[in-house]
Design a protein around this motif. Sequence first.
Motif, short mmCIF file in Angstrom:
data_model
loop_
_atom_site.label_atom_id
_atom_site.label_comp_id
_atom_site.label_asym_id
_atom_site.label_seq_id
_atom_site.Cartn_x
_atom_site.Cartn_y
_atom_site.Cartn_z
N LYS A 252 41.34 -31.44 40.88
CA LYS A 252 42.13 -31.68 39.66
C LYS A 252 43.63 -31.63 39.92
O LYS A 252 44.37 -32.50 39.46
CB LYS A 252 41.76 -30.64 38.60
N HIS A 253 44.08 -30.60 40.61
CA HIS A 253 45.52 -30.42 40.80
C HIS A 253 46.02 -30.96 42.14
O HIS A 253 47.20 -30.92 42.42
CB HIS A 253 45.89 -28.94 40.70
N ARG B 237 43.24 -17.17 37.70
CA ARG B 237 43.26 -15.86 37.05
C ARG B 237 41.84 -15.40 36.71
O ARG B 237 41.49 -14.24 36.89
CB ARG B 237 44.11 -15.89 35.77
N ASN C 161 49.80 -24.72 41.11
CA ASN C 161 49.32 -23.91 40.00
C ASN C 161 48.61 -22.65 40.47
O ASN C 161 47.49 -22.35 40.04
CB ASN C 161 48.43 -24.74 39.06
N GLN D 95 49.08 -19.74 39.66
CA GLN D 95 48.93 -18.75 38.60
C GLN D 95 48.16 -19.31 37.41
O GLN D 95 48.22 -18.75 36.32
CB GLN D 95 50.32 -18.26 38.14
N GLY D 96 47.44 -20.40 37.61
CA GLY D 96 46.72 -21.05 36.52
C GLY D 96 45.55 -20.21 36.00
O GLY D 96 45.13 -19.23 36.62
N ILE D 97 45.02 -20.63 34.87
CA ILE D 97 43.96 -19.87 34.22
C ILE D 97 42.69 -19.81 35.08
O ILE D 97 42.00 -18.80 35.10
CB ILE D 97 43.66 -20.44 32.81
N GLY D 98 42.39 -20.89 35.80
CA GLY D 98 41.20 -20.90 36.66
C GLY D 98 41.27 -19.83 37.73
O GLY D 98 40.32 -19.08 37.94
N ASN E 171 39.90 -27.00 41.16
CA ASN E 171 41.36 -27.03 41.31
C ASN E 171 41.79 -27.96 42.45
O ASN E 171 42.79 -28.65 42.34
CB ASN E 171 41.92 -25.64 41.55
N ASP F 197 50.73 -22.07 48.72
CA ASP F 197 51.23 -23.34 48.20
C ASP F 197 52.40 -23.77 49.09
O ASP F 197 53.50 -23.24 48.96
CB ASP F 197 51.67 -23.15 46.75
N SER G 235 53.62 -28.50 41.96
CA SER G 235 53.10 -27.13 41.94
C SER G 235 51.60 -27.15 42.10
O SER G 235 50.91 -27.94 41.47
CB SER G 235 53.48 -26.44 40.62
#
Length: 97
Positions: free
Chosen positions: A19-20, A64, A57, A59-62, A16, A84, A55
């Motif tokens: 990537k983000h 979670r 992220n 709350q992203g899938i990773g 993350n 954040d 953002s």
Amino acid sequence: PGARITPLLLLPLVENAFKHGASEKRSDAWVSINIALKNNMLHCKIENSKEPGQSGNAQGIGLRNVRRQLELLYPDRHSLQVLDSGDTFVADLNIKL
């Protein structure tokens, strides 16, 4: 002597950050990864730069999936805080091993 944690548990946090965060920042991108083990407590802090307004992220899938793994594998022995702010994203994980 070291301690063992679940294989690949930290990988989504590192992914993350790149990537983000760093890969989307136009200039002066950075990632900081600090991992320490003290008194059977694992401390892992991963920070990355990001564009203001972008953002992180939280709350992203990773994240979670990491939270779900932590609940299953280290119940009541962990904390994961995600921060954040304007130009920085931080994942701060602590696990009592």
